[in-house]
Motif scaffolding. Structure first.
Motif, PDB file in Angstrom:
ATOM      1  N   ARG A  85      21.696 -22.776  21.406  1.00  0.00           N
ATOM      2  CA  ARG A  85      21.604 -23.876  22.356  1.00  0.00           C
ATOM      3  C   ARG A  85      22.223 -23.443  23.673  1.00  0.00           C
ATOM      4  NH1 ARG A  85      17.975 -27.337  21.181  1.00  0.00           N
ATOM      5  NH2 ARG A  85      18.962 -28.678  22.755  1.00  0.00           N
ATOM      6  N   ARG A  86      21.454 -23.551  24.742  1.00  0.00           N
ATOM      7  CA  ARG A  86      21.959 -23.207  26.078  1.00  0.00           C
ATOM      8  C   ARG A  86      21.321 -24.179  27.078  1.00  0.00           C
ATOM      9  NH1 ARG A  86      21.406 -17.105  27.879  1.00  0.00           N
ATOM     10  NH2 ARG A  86      23.370 -16.894  26.743  1.00  0.00           N
ATOM     11  N   ASP A  87      22.161 -24.979  27.728  1.00  0.00           N
ATOM     12  CA  ASP A  87      21.690 -25.978  28.701  1.00  0.00           C
ATOM     13  C   ASP A  87      20.663 -26.910  28.078  1.00  0.00           C
ATOM     14  OD1 ASP A  87      23.292 -24.785  30.645  1.00  0.00           O
ATOM     15  OD2 ASP A  87      21.707 -23.399  31.244  1.00  0.00           O
ATOM     16  N   ASP A  88      20.998 -27.430  26.878  1.00  0.00           N
ATOM     17  CA  ASP A  88      20.130 -28.385  26.166  1.00  0.00           C
ATOM     18  C   ASP A  88      18.784 -27.785  25.802  1.00  0.00           C
ATOM     19  OD1 ASP A  88      22.066 -30.389  26.301  1.00  0.00           O
ATOM     20  OD2 ASP A  88      21.384 -31.030  28.288  1.00  0.00           O
ATOM     21  N   ARG A  89      18.677 -26.468  25.771  1.00  0.00           N
ATOM     22  CA  ARG A  89      17.448 -25.803  25.345  1.00  0.00           C
ATOM     23  C   ARG A  89      17.755 -24.851  24.202  1.00  0.00           C
ATOM     24  NH1 ARG A  89      15.265 -22.236  28.543  1.00  0.00           N
ATOM     25  NH2 ARG A  89      17.194 -21.861  29.714  1.00  0.00           N
ATOM     26  N   SER A  90      16.759 -24.610  23.372  1.00  0.00           N
ATOM     27  CA  SER A  90      16.887 -23.625  22.304  1.00  0.00           C
ATOM     28  C   SER A  90      16.333 -22.310  22.824  1.00  0.00           C
ATOM     29  CB  SER A  90      16.121 -24.084  21.058  1.00  0.00           C
ATOM     30  OG  SER A  90      16.372 -23.205  19.978  1.00  0.00           O
ATOM     31  N   VAL A  91      17.201 -21.300  22.934  1.00  0.00           N
ATOM     32  CA  VAL A  91      16.845 -20.026  23.575  1.00  0.00           C
ATOM     33  C   VAL A  91      16.934 -18.897  22.554  1.00  0.00           C
ATOM     34  CG1 VAL A  91      17.420 -18.392  25.412  1.00  0.00           C
ATOM     35  CG2 VAL A  91      17.744 -20.857  25.775  1.00  0.00           C
ATOM     36  N   PRO A  92      15.892 -18.050  22.452  1.00  0.00           N
ATOM     37  CA  PRO A  92      15.961 -16.919  21.513  1.00  0.00           C
ATOM     38  C   PRO A  92      16.699 -15.733  22.113  1.00  0.00           C
ATOM     39  CG  PRO A  92      13.814 -16.961  22.555  1.00  0.00           C
ATOM     40  CD  PRO A  92      14.574 -18.153  23.097  1.00  0.00           C
ATOM     41  N   ILE A  93      17.518 -15.086  21.304  1.00  0.00           N
ATOM     42  CA  ILE A  93      18.146 -13.826  21.690  1.00  0.00           C
ATOM     43  C   ILE A  93      17.991 -12.861  20.522  1.00  0.00           C
ATOM     44  CG2 ILE A  93      19.828 -14.846  23.277  1.00  0.00           C
ATOM     45  CD1 ILE A  93      21.926 -14.625  21.109  1.00  0.00           C
ATOM     46  N   ALA A  94      17.961 -11.581  20.815  1.00  0.00           N
ATOM     47  CA  ALA A  94      17.771 -10.574  19.778  1.00  0.00           C
ATOM     48  C   ALA A  94      19.061 -10.376  18.985  1.00  0.00           C
ATOM     49  CB  ALA A  94      17.327  -9.250  20.402  1.00  0.00           C
ATOM     50  N   THR A  95      18.948 -10.288  17.662  1.00  0.00           N
ATOM     51  CA  THR A  95      20.141 -10.057  16.844  1.00  0.00           C
ATOM     52  C   THR A  95      20.773  -8.713  17.158  1.00  0.00           C
ATOM     53  OG1 THR A  95      18.740  -9.176  15.077  1.00  0.00           O
ATOM     54  CG2 THR A  95      19.346 -11.496  14.936  1.00  0.00           C
ATOM     55  N   SER A  96      19.957  -7.750  17.647  1.00  0.00           N
ATOM     56  CA  SER A  96      20.505  -6.435  17.968  1.00  0.00           C
ATOM     57  C   SER A  96      21.484  -6.491  19.132  1.00  0.00           C
ATOM     58  CB  SER A  96      19.365  -5.456  18.297  1.00  0.00           C
ATOM     59  OG  SER A  96      18.623  -5.907  19.412  1.00  0.00           O
ATOM     60  N   SER A  97      21.442  -7.576  19.913  1.00  0.00           N
ATOM     61  CA  SER A  97      22.333  -7.693  21.067  1.00  0.00           C
ATOM     62  C   SER A  97      23.598  -8.477  20.744  1.00  0.00           C
ATOM     63  CB  SER A  97      21.596  -8.369  22.235  1.00  0.00           C
ATOM     64  OG  SER A  97      21.249  -9.703  21.911  1.00  0.00           O
ATOM     65  N   VAL A  98      23.740  -8.919  19.485  1.00  0.00           N
ATOM     66  CA  VAL A  98      24.885  -9.743  19.092  1.00  0.00           C
ATOM     67  C   VAL A  98      25.591  -9.070  17.926  1.00  0.00           C
ATOM     68  CG1 VAL A  98      25.665 -11.984  18.274  1.00  0.00           C
ATOM     69  CG2 VAL A  98      23.682 -11.833  19.800  1.00  0.00           C
ATOM     70  N   GLY A  99      26.855  -8.714  18.105  1.00  0.00           N
ATOM     71  CA  GLY A  99      27.628  -8.142  17.013  1.00  0.00           C
ATOM     72  C   GLY A  99      28.100  -9.224  16.064  1.00  0.00           C
ATOM     73  N   PRO A 100      28.245  -8.916  14.764  1.00  0.00           N
ATOM     74  CA  PRO A 100      28.717  -9.912  13.803  1.00  0.00           C
ATOM     75  C   PRO A 100      30.072 -10.504  14.167  1.00  0.00           C
ATOM     76  CG  PRO A 100      27.878  -7.962  12.684  1.00  0.00           C
ATOM     77  CD  PRO A 100      27.950  -7.626  14.138  1.00  0.00           C
ATOM     78  N   ASP A 101      30.897  -9.731  14.893  1.00  0.00           N
ATOM     79  CA  ASP A 101      32.216 -10.223  15.270  1.00  0.00           C
ATOM     80  C   ASP A 101      32.147 -11.276  16.370  1.00  0.00           C
ATOM     81  OD1 ASP A 101      31.279  -8.130  16.904  1.00  0.00           O
ATOM     82  OD2 ASP A 101      33.268  -7.851  17.765  1.00  0.00           O
ATOM     83  N   LEU A 102      30.955 -11.487  16.952  1.00  0.00           N
ATOM     84  CA  LEU A 102      30.805 -12.501  17.999  1.00  0.00           C
ATOM     85  C   LEU A 102      30.288 -13.823  17.451  1.00  0.00           C
ATOM     86  CD1 LEU A 102      29.248 -10.349  20.882  1.00  0.00           C
ATOM     87  CD2 LEU A 102      31.651 -10.960  20.508  1.00  0.00           C
ATOM     88  N   VAL A 103      30.068 -13.903  16.130  1.00  0.00           N
ATOM     89  CA  VAL A 103      29.575 -15.130  15.513  1.00  0.00           C
ATOM     90  C   VAL A 103      30.727 -15.833  14.814  1.00  0.00           C
ATOM     91  CG1 VAL A 103      27.881 -16.121  13.937  1.00  0.00           C
ATOM     92  CG2 VAL A 103      27.335 -14.034  15.178  1.00  0.00           C
ATOM     93  N   ARG A 104      30.872 -17.123  15.070  1.00  0.00           N
ATOM     94  CA  ARG A 104      31.925 -17.923  14.465  1.00  0.00           C
ATOM     95  C   ARG A 104      31.285 -18.924  13.496  1.00  0.00           C
ATOM     96  NH1 ARG A 104      33.776 -14.314  16.822  1.00  0.00           N
ATOM     97  NH2 ARG A 104      35.366 -14.279  18.464  1.00  0.00           N
ATOM     98  N   TYR A 105      31.813 -18.989  12.270  1.00  0.00           N
ATOM     99  CA  TYR A 105      31.265 -19.880  11.251  1.00  0.00           C
ATOM    100  C   TYR A 105      32.251 -20.989  10.896  1.00  0.00           C
ATOM    101  CZ  TYR A 105      27.855 -16.144  10.463  1.00  0.00           C
ATOM    102  OH  TYR A 105      26.867 -15.205  10.618  1.00  0.00           O
ATOM    103  N   THR A 106      31.692 -22.127  10.545  1.00  0.00           N
ATOM    104  CA  THR A 106      32.477 -23.223   9.989  1.00  0.00           C
ATOM    105  C   THR A 106      31.779 -23.684   8.712  1.00  0.00           C
ATOM    106  OG1 THR A 106      33.153 -23.969  12.198  1.00  0.00           O
ATOM    107  CG2 THR A 106      33.404 -25.522  10.384  1.00  0.00           C
ATOM    108  N   ALA A 107      32.509 -23.704   7.604  1.00  0.00           N
ATOM    109  CA  ALA A 107      31.949 -24.099   6.313  1.00  0.00           C
ATOM    110  C   ALA A 107      32.655 -25.363   5.833  1.00  0.00           C
ATOM    111  CB  ALA A 107      32.113 -22.971   5.294  1.00  0.00           C
ATOM    112  N   VAL A 108      31.897 -26.424   5.626  1.00  0.00           N
ATOM    113  CA  VAL A 108      32.437 -27.712   5.200  1.00  0.00           C
ATOM    114  C   VAL A 108      31.877 -28.051   3.825  1.00  0.00           C
ATOM    115  CG1 VAL A 108      32.634 -30.163   5.741  1.00  0.00           C
ATOM    116  CG2 VAL A 108      32.584 -28.479   7.597  1.00  0.00           C
ATOM    117  N   PRO A 109      32.723 -28.340   2.827  1.00  0.00           N
ATOM    118  CA  PRO A 109      32.211 -28.701   1.489  1.00  0.00           C
ATOM    119  C   PRO A 109      31.350 -29.950   1.574  1.00  0.00           C
ATOM    120  CG  PRO A 109      34.563 -28.204   1.406  1.00  0.00           C
ATOM    121  CD  PRO A 109      34.198 -28.281   2.857  1.00  0.00           C
ATOM    122  N   VAL A 110      30.261 -29.963   0.790  1.00  0.00           N
ATOM    123  CA  VAL A 110      29.371 -31.125   0.720  1.00  0.00           C
ATOM    124  C   VAL A 110      29.114 -31.496  -0.732  1.00  0.00           C
ATOM    125  CG1 VAL A 110      28.241 -30.702   2.922  1.00  0.00           C
ATOM    126  CG2 VAL A 110      27.349 -29.627   0.873  1.00  0.00           C
TER     127      VAL A 110
END
Length: 245
Positions: free
Chosen positions: A220-245
């Motif tokens: 999400r960027r400026d209320d739009r869904s924007v594609p980016i290549a996974t090759s340009s994003v390192g795993p250390d730049l992704v933040r996860y939140t896990a909530v029990p359901v």
């Protein structure tokens, strides 16, 4: 071995519906904020319609930048069949393995431990002899380069390798919090709802979805869904939140 050691190919369908020959997806990183941001570099005989297309080292091929959404059927042609004598000499045994950056090749006990305690997917590594394996520590997928499946076939043993995505798609996932290192895997203890964000240019952007086949992350960027290549994003730049359901 790193991800860049594995050559990736895809079919490029970006020029009026005429499907080109396969292209190799390169691991070149585009300049942040430049004209190629969000694109991936490809090389092939006919990458027609690619941005800034130019001749490659091989005169029969060309290099250019394309939107990852225009690439279909990503694959790595990693399948070989070895004879039984060759398998014995190489110590190949049927099973599922993970090639990791830090620990080399380790066997994994199925895919039970899919979600690590920090919200990332993980594999349960095995150690010890084949007839009496012992469960080792879970292996996060950002340490696993690819899965290696070895199975017997008529001519010997088939070795098939597939890439491992270091990213966990947002959504509902089984939780394996009851797993204990050193003990056999246990059944899923429930489910968790995972959300993800990507850190880009000092700001977190919510992840809408991850298309592994297209190697694309939609943020999400400026209320739009924007594609980016996974090759340009390192795993250390992704933040996860896990909530029990």
């Amino acid at each position: 071995m790193t991800i860049s050691d594995l050559r990736t190919f895809a079919t490029f369908d970006g020029h009026g519906g005429k499907v080109s020959k396969r292209v190799e997806v390169l691991d070149h990183e585009p300049t942040a904020g430049g004209p190629h941001e969000g694109l991936v570099a490809v090389r092939g005989p006919h990458p027609l319609g690619a941005l800034d297309e130019r001749a490659a080292e091989d005169a029969s091929e060309r290099i250019g930048w394309v939107d990852p959404a225009t690439l279909r059927d990503w694959y790595r042609p990693d399948r070989v069949v070895v004879s039984r004598p060759e398998a014995r000499q190489s110590g190949l045994e049927p099973g599922t393995y993970a090639d990791s950056r830090g620990r080399g090749r380790v066997r994994i006990d199925g895919l039970e431990a899919r979600l690590g305690p920090d919200g990332r997917p993980a594999f349960r590594a095995l150690a010890g002899p084949a007839d009496a394996p012992v469960a080792d520590v879970p292996l996060p997928t950002d340490q696993a380069v690819r899965l290696v499946v070895i199975r017997p076939v008529d001519r010997g043993f088939e070795v098939v390798t597939t890439p491992v995505s270091p990213f966990l798609s947002p959504g509902r996932h089984p939780a394996f919090g009851d797993d204990v290192v050193g003990l056999p895997p246990r059944q899923a203890s429930g489910h968790v709802l995972v959300s993800a964000s990507v850190l880009l240019d000092g700001a977190l952007h919510e992840v809408d979805r991850i298309d592994e086949r297209a190697a694309t992350i939609w943020i999400r960027r400026d209320d739009r869904s924007v594609p980016i290549a996974t090759s340009s994003v390192g795993p250390d730049l992704v933040r996860y939140t896990a909530v029990p359901v």
